[in-house]
Design a protein around this motif. Structure first.
Motif, PDB file in Angstrom:
ATOM      1  N   VAL A 177       0.872  -1.186   0.000  1.00  0.00           N
ATOM      2  CA  VAL A 177       0.000   0.000   0.000  1.00  0.00           C
ATOM      3  C   VAL A 177       0.903   1.228   0.000  1.00  0.00           C
ATOM      4  CG1 VAL A 177      -1.705   1.320   1.320  1.00  0.00           C
ATOM      5  CG2 VAL A 177      -1.899  -1.187   1.171  1.00  0.00           C
TER       6      VAL A 177
ATOM      7  N   THR B 298      -5.360   6.246   4.375  1.00  0.00           N
ATOM      8  CA  THR B 298      -4.614   4.980   4.365  1.00  0.00           C
ATOM      9  C   THR B 298      -4.956   4.130   5.579  1.00  0.00           C
ATOM     10  OG1 THR B 298      -2.844   6.115   3.176  1.00  0.00           O
ATOM     11  CG2 THR B 298      -2.308   3.981   4.158  1.00  0.00           C
ATOM     12  N   SER B 299      -5.052   4.756   6.750  1.00  0.00           N
ATOM     13  CA  SER B 299      -5.397   3.998   7.962  1.00  0.00           C
ATOM     14  C   SER B 299      -6.763   3.334   7.812  1.00  0.00           C
ATOM     15  CB  SER B 299      -5.417   4.917   9.184  1.00  0.00           C
ATOM     16  OG  SER B 299      -4.138   5.398   9.420  1.00  0.00           O
TER      17      SER B 299
ATOM     18  N   LEU C  85      -6.312   0.370   5.631  1.00  0.00           N
ATOM     19  CA  LEU C  85      -5.620  -0.713   6.336  1.00  0.00           C
ATOM     20  C   LEU C  85      -6.564  -1.450   7.286  1.00  0.00           C
ATOM     21  CD1 LEU C  85      -2.111   0.853   7.067  1.00  0.00           C
ATOM     22  CD2 LEU C  85      -2.830  -0.584   5.146  1.00  0.00           C
TER      23      LEU C  85
ATOM     24  N   VAL D 277      -0.034  -6.879   4.297  1.00  0.00           N
ATOM     25  CA  VAL D 277       0.233  -5.540   3.759  1.00  0.00           C
ATOM     26  C   VAL D 277       1.607  -5.041   4.169  1.00  0.00           C
ATOM     27  CG1 VAL D 277      -0.434  -3.106   3.993  1.00  0.00           C
ATOM     28  CG2 VAL D 277      -2.167  -4.834   3.499  1.00  0.00           C
TER      29      VAL D 277
ATOM     30  N   LEU E 257       3.247  -1.374   4.181  1.00  0.00           N
ATOM     31  CA  LEU E 257       2.921   0.039   3.974  1.00  0.00           C
ATOM     32  C   LEU E 257       4.158   0.782   3.477  1.00  0.00           C
ATOM     33  CD1 LEU E 257       0.879   2.347   4.219  1.00  0.00           C
ATOM     34  CD2 LEU E 257       1.625   2.625   6.605  1.00  0.00           C
TER      35      LEU E 257
ATOM     36  N   ASP F 168       5.628   4.220   2.650  1.00  0.00           N
ATOM     37  CA  ASP F 168       5.451   5.663   2.850  1.00  0.00           C
ATOM     38  C   ASP F 168       6.611   6.370   2.154  1.00  0.00           C
ATOM     39  OD1 ASP F 168       5.283   8.260   3.725  1.00  0.00           O
ATOM     40  OD2 ASP F 168       4.799   7.731   5.798  1.00  0.00           O
TER      41      ASP F 168
END
Ligand SMILES: Cc1cc2nc3c(=O)[nH]c(=O)nc-3n(C[C@H](O)[C@H](O)[C@H](O)COP(=O)(O)O)c2cc1C
Length: 199
Positions: free
Chosen positions: A13, A28-29, A32, A43, A45, A47
């Motif tokens: 993600v 995004t949270s 998730l 996942v 993440l 960033d």
């Protein structure tokens, strides 16, 4: 659904915004939360603020500068390992943010023959213009973009204080997008294992 560790999909993600004070982490949270409830996905993440790749590229055939290699080492293997991607993107001037394009351009094979889903947010357009432009870019990189998207129009009103989407239609849209992403991720992973994708 077979959800053994071998069959679980690795989904990267990617938070497309790097702006100070960005809204991207809220969206995004929420996403998730959806992926965490699935038994078929793990996942990672990504960033982009953690790996700020330069906008100056090396000459063809030349290695990147030393500092850049370290940044690439922190992100490229994770993109390579992913079976699928979800890009969370805002809309900047009717397109997607430049740092996202930069991160896309630093890579190539990592995107090949893999599916990409989108979650977007923005003003009246909900970031859909950013998504449609990303489809064109990712086609050049041999990726398959998922038909269904999630978009938050006038995003500021669309999440409560706990980060939940106020409209349940958004949750349904996320499930639909993730189901399609999983179908393509399995199909393409199987296909790549039988016949490596050649360009
Ligand atoms: C440079 C820039 C350009 C923008 N252009 C648009 C736009 O074309 N359409 C839109 O709906 N919102 C636009 N916005 C508003 C963004 O949707 C909004 O600021 C959003 O919070 C950006 O996501 P972020 O906070 O995660 O960076 C723009 C914002 C910035 C910073």
């Amino acid at each position: 659904m077979d959800a053994s560790n071998d069959s679980r999909l690795k989904v990267a993600v990617i938070i497309g915004s790097t702006r100070d004070g960005r809204f991207g982490p809220t969206v995004t949270s929420w996403l998730l939360g959806h992926t965490a409830r699935r038994e078929d996905m793990d996942v990672d993440l990504v960033d982009l603020t953690e790996t700020p790749l330069p906008t100056v590229f090396p000459a063809f055939g030349q290695p990147p500068a030393e500092g850049t290699e370290e940044l690439l080492a922190a992100v490229s293997p994770r993109l390579a390992a992913a079976d699928a991607f979800v890009i969370v993107t805002p809309e900047y001037n009717h397109s997607f943010p430049a740092p996202l394009k930069n991160a896309i351009d630093w890579h190539n094979q990592q995107w090949h023959a893999k599916p990409i889903g989108f979650v977007s947010y923005g003003g009246l357009s909900g970031g859909l213009r950013a998504v449609e432009q990303l489809r064109v870019v990712m086609a050049e990189l041999h990726a398959v973009t998922i038909r269904n998207t999630v978009s938050f129009h006038n995003y500021g009103d669309k999440f409560d204080a706990d980060g939940k989407a106020v409209d349940p239609a958004a949750d349904a849209a996320a499930e639909s997008m993730l189901n399609q992403l999983a179908w393509w991720a399995h199909a393409l992973r199987d296909a790549r294992s039988i016949r490596p994708y050649a360009v």
